[in-house]
Write an enzyme that holds these catalytic residues in place. Structure first.
Site, PDB file in Angstrom:
ATOM      1  N   GLY A 198     -77.666 -54.380  17.677  1.00  0.00           N
ATOM      2  CA  GLY A 198     -78.349 -54.688  16.420  1.00  0.00           C
ATOM      3  C   GLY A 198     -77.426 -54.539  15.230  1.00  0.00           C
ATOM      4  O   GLY A 198     -76.208 -54.410  15.400  1.00  0.00           O
ATOM      5  N   ASN A 199     -78.001 -54.559  14.039  1.00  0.00           N
ATOM      6  CA  ASN A 199     -77.189 -54.360  12.838  1.00  0.00           C
ATOM      7  C   ASN A 199     -77.994 -53.562  11.823  1.00  0.00           C
ATOM      8  O   ASN A 199     -79.162 -53.232  12.064  1.00  0.00           O
ATOM      9  CB  ASN A 199     -76.724 -55.703  12.272  1.00  0.00           C
ATOM     10  CG  ASN A 199     -77.904 -56.576  11.899  1.00  0.00           C
ATOM     11  OD1 ASN A 199     -78.624 -56.287  10.965  1.00  0.00           O
ATOM     12  ND2 ASN A 199     -78.115 -57.642  12.671  1.00  0.00           N
ATOM     13  N   ARG A 200     -77.366 -53.258  10.688  1.00  0.00           N
ATOM     14  CA  ARG A 200     -77.962 -52.303   9.756  1.00  0.00           C
ATOM     15  C   ARG A 200     -78.797 -52.940   8.656  1.00  0.00           C
ATOM     16  O   ARG A 200     -79.131 -52.296   7.675  1.00  0.00           O
ATOM     17  CB  ARG A 200     -76.857 -51.450   9.140  1.00  0.00           C
ATOM     18  CG  ARG A 200     -76.179 -50.568  10.176  1.00  0.00           C
ATOM     19  CD  ARG A 200     -74.929 -49.908   9.625  1.00  0.00           C
ATOM     20  NE  ARG A 200     -75.211 -49.112   8.453  1.00  0.00           N
ATOM     21  CZ  ARG A 200     -74.289 -48.639   7.629  1.00  0.00           C
ATOM     22  NH1 ARG A 200     -73.017 -48.916   7.855  1.00  0.00           N
ATOM     23  NH2 ARG A 200     -74.621 -47.922   6.593  1.00  0.00           N
ATOM     24  N   SER A 201     -79.134 -54.213   8.777  1.00  0.00           N
ATOM     25  CA  SER A 201     -79.904 -54.854   7.713  1.00  0.00           C
ATOM     26  C   SER A 201     -81.308 -54.246   7.615  1.00  0.00           C
ATOM     27  O   SER A 201     -82.010 -54.111   8.618  1.00  0.00           O
ATOM     28  CB  SER A 201     -80.016 -56.350   7.996  1.00  0.00           C
ATOM     29  OG  SER A 201     -80.857 -56.928   7.035  1.00  0.00           O
TER      30      SER A 201
END
Ligand code: CTP
Length: 394
Positions: A198-201
């Site tokens: 995933g990512n940190r958005s």
């Protein structure tokens, strides 16, 4: 308010406005009183209520009310009241007050879908908008009977927000009648039932874009990937998980839209294999098999490839750079690769922006020139994006 069943929702609007500290005078039409009676309006507003210019003649009510108000909202506005207002007919206290009001006027139409779509109503709406009246688009959904479609009165919280925006002087309705689709959040690419890449958005910028587009009158669809934020009144939110799901929903929703904004952080790669069962440590202590990744589709590039004439497509670029010049060079290269109409560029070096309240961004036009420098809240950046979009819409 005029005479529609949605007059009952105007009671909640009145309460909300009173709770925010506003002094509210209620001017119903005769037909509105068939749905909700005078005692209710008098009790909720704390003022006497009449439909007639013939009551309190020495007070010259119609002139007094028009001069007194800082803002007028007609909610619900029926097809008949829109027609009377468009024609300048003044045959009751509401329509005479509309002619004397020098303040901003908002109309919140509510009626059956057929009446809303009728050319007579649409012409009246266009006349009123051309005259500077803020005519909101009706909400879409269940109507009085079993049928559904456009024609519902927007929710009271949304109407109160429009009133608040207009009183704060920050409201333009330059996106009324426009359909916009905004993606937000970050996709997750599953490895096994419990793990993902995933990512940190956080999705907060996409949320701000949707909220501000709605406040500026647009019909908004928000495509959200893993965003933990409350739904925005009046905005249709579609939840997605992976980049592949986001790709399908964005392409479907953008067909026929006036604007598509890719604010989501989309995973460029996904694991080639998904393990149906949780991946376990091996007993012999050996290293796990490397995770093989495969490319995801580029949503923004595909939106550009399918762009309808006049459609405006906005991309975002989060870059790490060692200087403003390098940031711009990276962004211009990305803009050329993607082919979108506007690119919003954020410097995310050293963890900046992700999760922060203040954004520092530049907006590039299609030829790579800086069309806006936005420093401030996510709402301020959202408004800068919509300002640039509005200039490009046919
Ligand atoms: N984007 C997209 N589909 C992808 C990856 C990105 O639509 N598979 C969109 C993002 O929503 C954003 C823009 O493309 O609007 C730029 O995203 P970014 O991750 O910065 O660009 P990439 O093309 O992935 O470039 P790179 O990672 O090489 O910098």
């Amino acid at each position: 308010m005029s005479g529609g069943i949605a007059a009952y929702k105007a009671c909640s609007l009145l309460r909300l406005l009173r709770e925010e500290g506003h002094d509210v005078r209620v001017v119903p039409t005769e037909s509105a009183l068939r749905f909700v009676g005078t005692p209710t309006w008098e009790a909720l507003s704390g003022h006497p209520v009449t439909t007639e210019v013939w009551d309190d003649v020495p007070g010259v009510q119609h002139v007094q009310l028009g001069r007194w108000a800082d803002v007028v909202i007609v909610a619900p506005a029926t097809a008949n009241t829109l027609a009377r207002a468009a024609a300048g007919i003044a045959d009751d206290l509401l329509t005479t007050s509309l002619l004397t009001a020098a303040c901003p006027v908002i109309m919140a139409p509510a009626m059956h879908t057929e009446m809303w779509h009728h050319p007579a109503t649409q012409t009246n709406v266009a006349t009123l908008r051309a005259r500077g009246v803020t005519v909101l688009d009706p909400a879409v959904g269940r109507l009085t009977g079993a049928d559904s479609g456009p024609g519902r009165l927007p929710e009271p919280a949304e109407l109160a927000q429009v009133v608040g925006d207009i009183l704060a002087g920050g409201a333009t309705h330059d996106l009324a009648g426009r359909r916009v689709v905004v993606s937000a959040g970050g996709t997750r690419e599953p490895l096994d039932p419990v793990r993902f890449l995933g990512n940190r958005s956080s999705g907060r910028q996409g949320w701000a874009l949707a909220r501000r587009a709605r406040a500026r009158g647009a019909d908004v669809v928000l495509v959200a990937a893993h965003v933990d934020l409350p739904e925005i009144p009046g905005v249709r939110t579609l939840r997605v998980g992976t980049a592949t799901e986001l790709h399908a929903v964005m392409l479907g929703q953008s067909a026929g839209a006036d604007v598509a904004v890719m604010a989501a952080a989309v995973a460029d790669f996904r694991p080639a294999d998904y393990a149906d069962r949780k991946i376990k440590k091996s007993d012999d202590g050996s290293d796990p098999a490397p995770v093989v990744l495969v490319r995801n589709a580029d949503v923004l590039a595909d939106l550009v490839a399918r762009r309808a004439p006049g459609q405006v497509i906005v991309g975002f670029a989060a870059e790490t750079a060692s200087s403003p010049e390098e940031l711009l060079a990276l962004a211009r290269a990305k803009l050329a690769r993607k082919g979108c109409d506007l690119l919003v560029v954020n410097d995310v070096s050293e963890g900046r922006v992700f999760g922060a309240d203040i954004n520092d961004a530049v907006i590039l036009g299609v030829d790579g020139t800086v069309v806006a420098d936005a420093h401030g809240s996510k709402d301020a950046l959202a408004d800068a994006v919509w300002d640039a979009v509005a200039k490009r819409l046919p």
